[in-house]
Design a protein around this motif. Structure first.
Motif, PDB file in Angstrom:
ATOM      1  N   UNK A  17       0.876  -1.171   0.000  1.00 42.58           N
ATOM      2  CA  UNK A  17       0.000   0.000   0.000  1.00 42.58           C
ATOM      3  C   UNK A  17       0.912   1.219   0.000  1.00 42.58           C
ATOM      4  N   UNK A  18       0.605   2.190  -0.848  1.00 43.27           N
ATOM      5  CA  UNK A  18       1.387   3.421  -0.812  1.00 43.27           C
ATOM      6  C   UNK A  18       0.548   4.549  -1.385  1.00 43.27           C
ATOM      7  N   UNK A  19       0.827   5.762  -0.923  1.00 44.35           N
ATOM      8  CA  UNK A  19       0.094   6.907  -1.433  1.00 44.35           C
ATOM      9  C   UNK A  19       0.127   8.069  -0.462  1.00 44.35           C
ATOM     10  N   UNK A  20      -0.566   9.137  -0.847  1.00 44.50           N
ATOM     11  CA  UNK A  20      -0.614  10.352  -0.043  1.00 44.50           C
ATOM     12  C   UNK A  20      -2.042  10.613   0.400  1.00 44.50           C
ATOM     13  N   UNK A  21      -2.203  10.997   1.668  1.00 41.53           N
ATOM     14  CA  UNK A  21      -3.523  11.319   2.209  1.00 41.53           C
ATOM     15  C   UNK A  21      -3.412  12.568   3.081  1.00 41.53           C
ATOM     16  N   UNK A  22      -4.563  13.136   3.380  1.00 40.35           N
ATOM     17  CA  UNK A  22      -4.628  14.233   4.347  1.00 40.35           C
ATOM     18  C   UNK A  22      -5.218  13.708   5.644  1.00 40.35           C
ATOM     19  N   UNK A  23      -4.655  14.159   6.756  1.00 39.82           N
ATOM     20  CA  UNK A  23      -5.129  13.760   8.070  1.00 39.82           C
ATOM     21  C   UNK A  23      -5.781  14.946   8.773  1.00 39.82           C
ATOM     22  N   UNK A  24      -6.766  14.671   9.579  1.00 41.27           N
ATOM     23  CA  UNK A  24      -7.440  15.722  10.331  1.00 41.27           C
ATOM     24  C   UNK A  24      -6.445  16.436  11.234  1.00 41.27           C
ATOM     25  N   UNK A  25      -6.468  17.757  11.180  1.00 39.67           N
ATOM     26  CA  UNK A  25      -5.598  18.553  12.036  1.00 39.67           C
ATOM     27  C   UNK A  25      -4.204  18.771  11.501  1.00 39.67           C
ATOM     28  N   UNK A  26      -3.899  18.254  10.290  1.00 41.78           N
ATOM     29  CA  UNK A  26      -2.564  18.422   9.711  1.00 41.78           C
ATOM     30  C   UNK A  26      -2.689  19.065   8.334  1.00 41.78           C
ATOM     31  N   UNK A  27      -1.870  20.080   8.072  1.00 37.79           N
ATOM     32  CA  UNK A  27      -1.939  20.822   6.817  1.00 37.79           C
ATOM     33  C   UNK A  27      -1.283  20.068   5.671  1.00 37.79           C
ATOM     34  N   UNK A  28      -0.144  19.458   5.944  1.00 40.24           N
ATOM     35  CA  UNK A  28       0.643  18.818   4.901  1.00 40.24           C
ATOM     36  C   UNK A  28       0.159  17.386   4.654  1.00 40.24           C
ATOM     37  N   UNK A  29       0.030  17.003   3.398  1.00 39.15           N
ATOM     38  CA  UNK A  29      -0.295  15.610   3.076  1.00 39.15           C
ATOM     39  C   UNK A  29       0.801  14.696   3.601  1.00 39.15           C
ATOM     40  N   UNK A  30       0.437  13.505   4.026  1.00 44.92           N
ATOM     41  CA  UNK A  30       1.408  12.556   4.570  1.00 44.92           C
ATOM     42  C   UNK A  30       1.516  11.346   3.652  1.00 44.92           C
ATOM     43  N   UNK A  31       2.654  10.677   3.755  1.00 43.17           N
ATOM     44  CA  UNK A  31       2.914   9.486   2.966  1.00 43.17           C
ATOM     45  C   UNK A  31       2.491   8.252   3.761  1.00 43.17           C
ATOM     46  N   UNK A  32       1.669   7.429   3.160  1.00 40.43           N
ATOM     47  CA  UNK A  32       1.259   6.154   3.753  1.00 40.43           C
ATOM     48  C   UNK A  32       1.882   5.049   2.927  1.00 40.43           C
ATOM     49  N   UNK A  33       2.577   4.121   3.570  1.00 42.02           N
ATOM     50  CA  UNK A  33       3.132   3.009   2.813  1.00 42.02           C
ATOM     51  C   UNK A  33       3.334   1.801   3.711  1.00 42.02           C
ATOM     52  N   UNK A  34       3.219   0.631   3.087  1.00 40.99           N
ATOM     53  CA  UNK A  34       3.412  -0.619   3.821  1.00 40.99           C
ATOM     54  C   UNK A  34       4.557  -1.394   3.212  1.00 40.99           C
ATOM     55  N   UNK A  35       5.225  -2.154   4.066  1.00 41.75           N
ATOM     56  CA  UNK A  35       6.251  -3.093   3.645  1.00 41.75           C
ATOM     57  C   UNK A  35       6.041  -4.360   4.454  1.00 41.75           C
ATOM     58  N   UNK A  36       5.789  -5.465   3.768  1.00 37.53           N
ATOM     59  CA  UNK A  36       5.458  -6.679   4.500  1.00 37.53           C
ATOM     60  C   UNK A  36       4.164  -6.468   5.268  1.00 37.53           C
ATOM     61  N   UNK A  37       4.204  -6.696   6.575  1.00 42.88           N
ATOM     62  CA  UNK A  37       3.002  -6.479   7.387  1.00 42.88           C
ATOM     63  C   UNK A  37       3.133  -5.261   8.287  1.00 42.88           C
ATOM     64  N   UNK A  38       3.977  -4.316   7.851  1.00 46.97           N
ATOM     65  CA  UNK A  38       4.178  -3.089   8.622  1.00 46.97           C
ATOM     66  C   UNK A  38       3.665  -1.884   7.846  1.00 46.97           C
ATOM     67  N   UNK A  39       2.969  -1.006   8.541  1.00 49.81           N
ATOM     68  CA  UNK A  39       2.441   0.211   7.924  1.00 49.81           C
ATOM     69  C   UNK A  39       3.072   1.426   8.583  1.00 49.81           C
ATOM     70  N   UNK A  40       3.455   2.404   7.772  1.00 50.01           N
ATOM     71  CA  UNK A  40       3.987   3.650   8.316  1.00 50.01           C
ATOM     72  C   UNK A  40       3.230   4.832   7.731  1.00 50.01           C
ATOM     73  N   UNK A  41       3.056   5.855   8.552  1.00 47.86           N
ATOM     74  CA  UNK A  41       2.465   7.124   8.129  1.00 47.86           C
ATOM     75  C   UNK A  41       3.467   8.202   8.486  1.00 47.86           C
ATOM     76  N   UNK A  42       4.006   8.891   7.489  1.00 40.80           N
ATOM     77  CA  UNK A  42       5.105   9.820   7.748  1.00 40.80           C
ATOM     78  C   UNK A  42       4.933  11.111   6.963  1.00 40.80           C
ATOM     79  N   UNK A  43       5.558  12.171   7.456  1.00 41.37           N
ATOM     80  CA  UNK A  43       5.523  13.453   6.777  1.00 41.37           C
ATOM     81  C   UNK A  43       6.425  13.407   5.549  1.00 41.37           C
ATOM     82  N   UNK A  44       6.077  14.219   4.558  1.00 42.73           N
ATOM     83  CA  UNK A  44       6.906  14.325   3.367  1.00 42.73           C
ATOM     84  C   UNK A  44       8.203  15.049   3.686  1.00 42.73           C
ATOM     85  N   UNK A  45       9.275  14.610   3.049  1.00 46.51           N
ATOM     86  CA  UNK A  45      10.536  15.323   3.183  1.00 46.51           C
ATOM     87  C   UNK A  45      10.580  16.522   2.256  1.00 46.51           C
ATOM     88  N   UNK A  46       9.883  16.382   1.114  1.00 47.66           N
ATOM     89  CA  UNK A  46       9.834  17.485   0.157  1.00 47.66           C
ATOM     90  C   UNK A  46       8.541  18.252   0.361  1.00 47.66           C
TER      91      UNK A  46
END
Length: 319
Positions: free
Chosen positions: A252-281
């Motif tokens: 799973x990978x892509x960009x979404x907006x979260x409530x209370x946050x201005x910048x879109x975040x990156x959502x991605x999975x590897x194996x059975x792990x999911x991470x939600x992180x801020x963009x570096x750019x």
């Protein structure tokens, strides 16, 4: 004739760390004129937004994957390069996670192509954590390893040293001709790229590759997500889904907006792990989309999963 364009092919299964490696290579070569070809499985692109800007031009090939045939679009891009007044010094190709690296690299062994492109190496990344499961069920991954000149066994910081050594031994049995090294975050001795060797493609028994026929049951499903998610709700639904459907939902990978946050975040999975992180750019506003890649997945199931993630009540995920 002007100097030939040094060409590197980066391959590896979904989530192995190809874009991270590409960024390292671009940083290493930032004083040169660099072109990049980004190839993603499916019609929507996410990885191009994650590539650092140490390149002069980036081409995206998103209509399927260039693993299956000598893609006309790829040939067209290569033709554009050699017809310009100034050719790049380096061409870096990041193939899709299900690409047939051997067939793709064979394009650069054609005499007409070799006049202009100096093919260096096929570099394959392996996700140490997920190698044993995926190599058994995904024939494309096996073919990627067989066709590679340099194999980086990545993310070794996430496993015990003894286990990483076992994976290295298993990979050596699959491809005893390649240079193989253990890495973390795609960092390695870059001098390995400069060691001149005959391509594996000129040495490998092609009957071995031909016997491993990919079974194309893979799908890439992109869902636009123009709404805001609750972080905890999104994480709960997606992480549960990849855990339950580990042998079906690969990425799973892509960009979404979260409530209370201005910048879109990156959502991605590897194996059975999911991470939600801020963009570096922060200089771009990426398209809000989630891409699901897996075997025998269906759009209706994915859309129900997204609906669960935006509803007030978390239901059992469905794929």
């Amino acid at each position: 004739m002007s100097k030939r364009i040094k060409t590197y092919l980066i391959t590896g299964f979904l989530g192995a760390g190809k874009t991270t490696l590409l960024n390292h290579l671009l940083s290493r070569s930032k004083s040169a004129l660099n072109y990049v070809i980004e190839n993603e499985f499916g019609k929507s692109s996410v990885d191009s937004a994650l590539v650092t800007k140490n390149y002069n031009k980036l081409f995206e090939l998103n209509n399927g994957c260039i693993c299956c045939s000598l893609d006309n679009e790829l040939i067209e891009v290569m033709s554009q390069m050699i017809q310009t007044d100034v050719q790049p010094d380096n061409l870096f190709i990041e193939a899709s996670g299900v690409a047939d690296a051997g067939q793709l690299a064979s394009i650069f062994k054609r005499e007409d192509v070799m006049q202009y492109f100096d093919f260096q190496q096929v570099v394959c990344l392996i996700d140490t954590e997920n190698f044993e499961d995926r190599v058994r069920e995904v024939p494309e991954m096996y073919r990627q390893i067989v066709a590679s000149d340099l194999i980086l066994i990545n993310k070794t910081d996430l496993v015990q040293k003894k286990y990483a050594a076992t994976i290295k031994s298993d990979v050596e049995k699959i491809n005893p001709l390649a240079k193989i090294t253990l890495t973390t975050f795609g960092k390695f001795d870059f001098e390995l790229l400069d060691i001149s060797t005959d391509s594996i493609l000129t040495q490998v028994d092609h009957s071995t590759l031909d016997a491993i026929k990919p079974v194309h049951r893979m799908k890439s499903i992109a869902v636009e997500v123009p709404f805001e998610f609750d972080r905890d709700q999104l994480y709960a639904v997606l992480s549960t889904s990849i855990f339950l459907y580990y042998h079906q939902l690969y990425r799973i990978k892509g960009f979404v907006r979260l409530k209370g946050e201005k910048q879109a975040v990156l959502v991605q999975s590897t194996g059975n792990k999911l991470t939600i992180s801020k963009q570096k750019r922060k200089d771009e506003y990426p398209k809000l989309v989630l891409i699901f890649i897996g075997r025998d997945i269906e759009r209706k199931g994915i859309e129900r999963l997204i609906q669960n993630a935006i509803s007030t009540k978390v239901n059992a995920p469905t794929v």
